[in-house]
Write an enzyme that holds these catalytic residues in place. Structure first.
Site, mmCIF file in Angstrom:
data_model
loop_
_atom_site.group_PDB
_atom_site.id
_atom_site.type_symbol
_atom_site.label_atom_id
_atom_site.label_comp_id
_atom_site.label_asym_id
_atom_site.label_seq_id
_atom_site.Cartn_x
_atom_site.Cartn_y
_atom_site.Cartn_z
ATOM 1 N N ASP A 26 0.889 -1.167 0.000
ATOM 2 C CA ASP A 26 0.000 0.000 0.000
ATOM 3 C C ASP A 26 0.923 1.212 0.000
ATOM 4 O O ASP A 26 1.519 1.549 1.018
ATOM 5 C CB ASP A 26 -0.886 -0.028 1.262
ATOM 6 N N GLU A 182 -7.075 0.817 -4.735
ATOM 7 C CA GLU A 182 -7.126 0.697 -3.275
ATOM 8 C C GLU A 182 -8.472 0.155 -2.761
ATOM 9 O O GLU A 182 -8.483 -0.753 -1.922
ATOM 10 C CB GLU A 182 -6.774 2.045 -2.636
HETATM 11 MG MG MG Z 1 -4.371 5.002 2.085
#
Ligand code: MG
Ligand code: ADP
Length: 618
Positions: A26, A182
């Site tokens: 991430d 995401e």
């Molecule tokens: Mg984030």
């Protein structure tokens, strides 16, 4: 009697260890995380040497050896410690504005770089340094060389930003298995693919950005229906709201830069403290010796945060509107992502909007990286997937090409599911046109001038034909990572030309928002694509009649010829008129009054082509 030897059964763990290892990253604006799937097939975060799972996305360049994360922050070196560089990915120097953090920017060969004590460096290189740090962290923990990674990107990242992320990963020696949106990663982490068919909302409030995505699950297939957000709205803005409140309490308004910084640090502390406490007392001593004292509870915090909460509401409603869902009835789950969703006022807001408790059992700042690790593992170890599910994402903005008159023709509409392949046929504008310039654009307006140019390429060697006859097939193909390839093919001779769009100048996220907003505004204002098309139709008709008059003036009487010429002069006055009905009636009038001319012309050409030919030759 000799006993037969039986070897020990292969250890189950060893068997699992033979799986190919990969990582999920991430790559956040504020914090980054790296995760992998362990021997129990569970995703697990890889912590730094001090046991911290969140690696601040900051890199310091005060010496030749760069320093990453908490160690970089400890240096307290504002000039050479770069943060928030994700926001500069794929951005050109002209696009830097007041919304970006202030650094010493330089342009080298038109490439945006940030000046540091050691060297000038691009955002891609800074991301690469962070990624190679994360890669090393994983290798040290797993005692194995790691090559393959899934890296997450915001769902609305454009081609250019995705390419920049890919470049950074390659520089760091990583093979990108997939750039994963995401919200999709968060949905995977929650295993929503195993739940019943339905629609889920992913609500992501990070340090500096807010993103909302509507994800639909159908027969084990995920589909991102819509995404929306704000690139300048996150936990930091709530810190600033508190800081402004504290500053307003100061009796002596003489507040230095150092004071401001201290107030902001304290504000962040207060905000995070309030997550698990009812009230927070504070006392800040300024450089001038005065102290600001006070306390903050949830009611006060909510009051000063009202404008920010409203901004969030606007984004949520836009995303819901885009997905054409019913907010109260159609949503099964709300997945909370991003550290700032820990704030109770945000949870309250979500319950208020959706009338439903959100999912919070997975740590909101870890959920994206855990999903990325699961996806990476599935991509490198296909054999142990029972659920062979697919994930689909959407294009953040419409893609298309320029057509006559500066109009933007959308080929792939915004929020189309990817991967996708769309074909559309076009034709030439002029007789015997031998080449065609294909201008690829991205945007929401009908006008080319209001869209972002992504690439140009040419299709040459079109066989000479009358205008409107050639068939040029334009194909837009977007792969699972959101990378675009455009090709154009002349179908009679099968001549093809193609381009992979790696734009050097794309859009900032804010521009994407603005384009979407502007488009819905212009639609509301009655901006008329039809009008532009009618104006073009009139122009084309005038040009065709003029051509015919120049080529065959003798097929009609002088009187009729002069009437047609007068009609043309009159019609030309209206090619930019804004009255669509008037233009329409002029087109009809012109067509009717030149009909006789067209018939006589046709007869004349047929007669000519038949002249002196034997009936058997025809
Ligand atoms: Mg984030
Ligand atoms: P990004 O996606 O931008 O990298 P993160 O998801 O890591 O960001 O979220 C960072 C934000 O989360 C920061 O603004 C931080 O203050 C906020 N945050 C982290 N923990 C808490 C908490 N306990 N209460 C409130 N906010 C928090």
């Amino acid at each position: 009697m000799t006993l037969l030897q039986i070897s020990e059964p292969e250890n189950q763990d060893n068997k699992i260890l033979k799986r190919n290892l990969s990582i999920g990253i991430d790559l956040g604006t504020t914090n980054s995380l790296v995760a992998f799937v362990n021997n129990s097939l569970k995703p697990e975060i890889i912590c730094d040497d001090n046991g911290h799972p969140l690696i601040p996305s900051v890199v310091n360049y005060s010496s030749k050896e760069f320093v990453v994360g908490k160690d970089a922050l400890k240096l307290l070196d504002d000039v050479n410690t770069i943060s928030s560089f994700k926001r500069f990915m794929g951005v050109s120097i002209e696009e830097i504005n007041e919304n970006f953090p202030t650094y010493n920017f330089v342009s080298e060969n038109n490439i945006l770089k940030i000046h540091t004590k050691s060297f000038n460096i691009t955002p891609v290189e800074i991301s690469a340094d962070l990624l190679s740090y994360l890669k090393k962290l994983a290798e040290n923990k797993l005692h194995e060389k790691i090559n393959d990674a899934v890296i997450t990107v915001p769902a609305y990242f454009d081609e250019r930003q995705r390419q920049a992320t890919r470049d950074a990963a390659n520089l760091a020696g990583l093979n990108v298995l997939r750039l994963l949106n995401e919200p999709t990663a968060a949905a995977i982490a929650y295993g929503l693919e195993n739940s019943t068919d339905g629609t889920h909302v992913v609500f992501d409030l990070g340090g500096g950005t807010f993103d909302i995505s509507i994800v639909k699950l159908h027969d084990g297939i995920f589909d991102v229906l819509s995404t929306f957000g704000n690139t300048t709205l996150g936990g930091n803005d709530f810190d600033e709201a508190i800081a402004n409140y504290i500053t307003s309490l100061a009796i002596n308004k003489n507040i230095s830069c150092k004071d401001k910084r201290n107030i902001l640090i304290k504000s962040k502390f207060i905000r995070e403290f309030l997550t698990n406490n009812e009230n927070c007392e504070f006392k800040i001593v300024l450089e001038n010796g005065h102290a600001i004292c006070g306390s903050m509870d949830h009611i006060l915090f909510k009051k000063i945060s009202e404008p920010l909460l409203n901004k969030i509401k606007i984004c949520v409603h836009q995303a819901i509107k885009d997905s054409r869902l019913d907010i109260k009835e159609d949503i099964l789950n709300i997945v909370m992502v991003g550290g700032a969703t820990r704030m109770p006022i945000i949870r309250e807001l979500v319950v208020d909007i959706f009338n439903k408790e959100p999912l919070i059992n997975i740590d909101p700042d870890k959920v994206v990286s855990l999903g990325a690790a699961l996806q990476a593992d599935r991509l490198v170890n296909n054999n142990h997937i029972e659920n062979n599910w697919l994930l689909m994402d959407v294009t953040p903005l419409s893609l298309g090409i320029e057509t006559m008159g500066g109009l933007f023709e959308k080929i792939v509409p915004r929020n189309s599911k990817i991967p996708i392949l769309v074909k559309q046929e076009f034709t030439t504008m002029k007789n015997n046109q031998r080449s065609m310039s294909i201008h690829v654009l991205q945007g929401e307006s009908d006008l080319v001038t209001e869209c972002r140019s992504l690439a140009y390429f040419e299709l040459n060697d079109i066989p000479p034909m009358l205008s409107g006859i050639p068939r040029i097939e334009v194909i837009f193909q977007i792969d699972a990572d959101g990378l675009l390839q455009v090709s154009a093919r002349e179908t009679t001779k099968n001549i093809e030309s193609r381009i992979v769009v790696k734009p050097s100048n794309g859009l900032t996220n804010e521009e994407i928002r603005l384009m979407i907003q502007k488009n819905s505004l212009s639609r509301d204002n009655g901006f008329n694509r039809l009008l532009l098309e009618k104006q073009l139709e009139l122009q084309k008709l005038i040009a065709t009649i003029e051509d015919a008059v120049n080529q065959d003036p003798y097929v009609i009487s002088e009187n009729e010829l002069s009437n047609i010429k007068n009609l043309l002069i009159e019609a030309k006055k209206y090619i930019h008129d804004s009255n669509i009905n008037l233009i329409e009636s002029i087109i009809n009038d012109l067509s009717t009054k030149t009909e006789n001319f067209a018939i006589l012309r046709m007869n004349y050409h047929i007669r000519n082509s038949l002249f002196k030919k034997n009936i058997l030759d025809i």
